[in-house]
Design an enzyme around this catalytic site. Sequence first.
Site, short mmCIF file in Angstrom:
data_model
loop_
_atom_site.label_atom_id
_atom_site.label_comp_id
_atom_site.label_asym_id
_atom_site.label_seq_id
_atom_site.Cartn_x
_atom_site.Cartn_y
_atom_site.Cartn_z
N LYS A 250 13.47 8.71 0.19
CA LYS A 250 12.31 7.81 0.20
C LYS A 250 12.72 6.45 0.75
O LYS A 250 12.80 5.46 0.02
CB LYS A 250 11.72 7.71 -1.22
CG LYS A 250 10.29 7.21 -1.23
CD LYS A 250 9.64 7.53 -2.56
CE LYS A 250 8.31 6.84 -2.71
NZ LYS A 250 7.34 7.12 -1.65
N LEU B 275 8.82 14.88 1.53
CA LEU B 275 9.32 14.21 0.34
C LEU B 275 8.88 15.03 -0.87
O LEU B 275 7.74 15.51 -0.92
CB LEU B 275 8.69 12.81 0.24
CG LEU B 275 9.14 12.01 -0.99
CD1 LEU B 275 10.55 11.47 -0.79
CD2 LEU B 275 8.18 10.86 -1.28
N1 PMP Z 1 5.02 12.07 0.91
C1 PMP Z 1 5.22 10.82 1.38
C2 PMP Z 1 5.68 10.65 2.81
C3 PMP Z 1 4.98 9.71 0.56
O1 PMP Z 1 5.19 8.47 1.03
C4 PMP Z 1 4.52 9.90 -0.76
C5 PMP Z 1 4.20 8.73 -1.64
N2 PMP Z 1 5.34 8.11 -2.12
C6 PMP Z 1 4.33 11.21 -1.22
C7 PMP Z 1 4.59 12.27 -0.36
C8 PMP Z 1 3.85 11.49 -2.62
O2 PMP Z 1 4.87 11.23 -3.54
P1 PMP Z 1 4.52 10.81 -5.06
O3 PMP Z 1 3.69 11.92 -5.62
O4 PMP Z 1 5.86 10.72 -5.71
O5 PMP Z 1 3.81 9.52 -4.99
#
Ligand code: PMP
Length: 292
Positions: free
Chosen positions: A149, A207
């Site tokens: 991230k 991610l």
């Molecule tokens: N994919 C990407 C590229 C993101 O930036 C995010 C948000 N952080 C997510 C998926 C979703 O992750 P989360 O559920 O942990 O917010």
Amino acid sequence: MSRIAYVNGRYVRHAEAAVHIEDRGYQFADGVYEVCEVRRGRLIDETLHVDRLERSLRELRIAMPMSRAALGAVLRETVRRNVVRDGMVYLQVTRGVAPRNHLFPAADTAPGIVVTAKSVSPASGDKRAEGGIAVISVPDNRWERVDIKTVGLLPNVMAKQAAKEAGAYEAWFIDKDGNVTEGSSTNAWIVTADGTLVTRPANGGILRGITRTVILDLAAKHGLKVEERAFSLDEAKRAREAFITAATTLVMPVVKIDDAAIGNGAPGSIATDLRARFHDHAETAPRWSRGR
Ligand code: PMP
């Protein structure tokens, strides 16, 4: 009331909060971040977010700026000082400040850390979910390590802006095989004709979203069929339902992909139900099992 930010050991007025021009986050996008939902004054899924932060840092060989316990205290104190009941807390860690050089700085360079918090009315997301959102598809032009991230989000920024200019809320990245990877800031899901939830496996190309992990747990607990597999843009356009997940949007129904209406063009019942159940979870359970 003025907003407060935590910057490298101090709580400062948000309007004056600043980092050095040679912070490596600024010069090289050499840093990582997390966004955690705040609901009724509590951090949601803090353990999973800090686990992912530690993993991102490890992959980039950046040190944790402080212990998990100290970090938890800073997150909570930032939420408290900003009087956030519902909203989000943002955390960023960079490789610190050093004379510009691609090589890592001296080993004793302290990582840079910034924490902010802001209020977001839950009603605005709920209202958007009632109508559902449109997404557009764009080629996935990101590097291969999107499992980390990092604050290097330029392709995501360009994709989100393209979505907005097309009258949509999110852009879905499409890989070279024509499969959906994920959204610019969300994970992507579809529901097949027989009611199976489908989302891409977190072993490349996406991610591992915390909301995704929680929804997988929730779906399994409620006996929904789930498949973690790649799905094409074409399959998505013909799906019964589609939705996105993220800590800030929660479960958000998708009613249009490019020019194709999804299902009957209204938010699907499974997505709507998962959104409602996620709220129950978010308000009651302090943490979820790990390991997905
Ligand atoms: N994919 C990407 C590229 C993101 O930036 C995010 C948000 N952080 C997510 C998926 C979703 O992750 P989360 O559920 O942990 O917010």
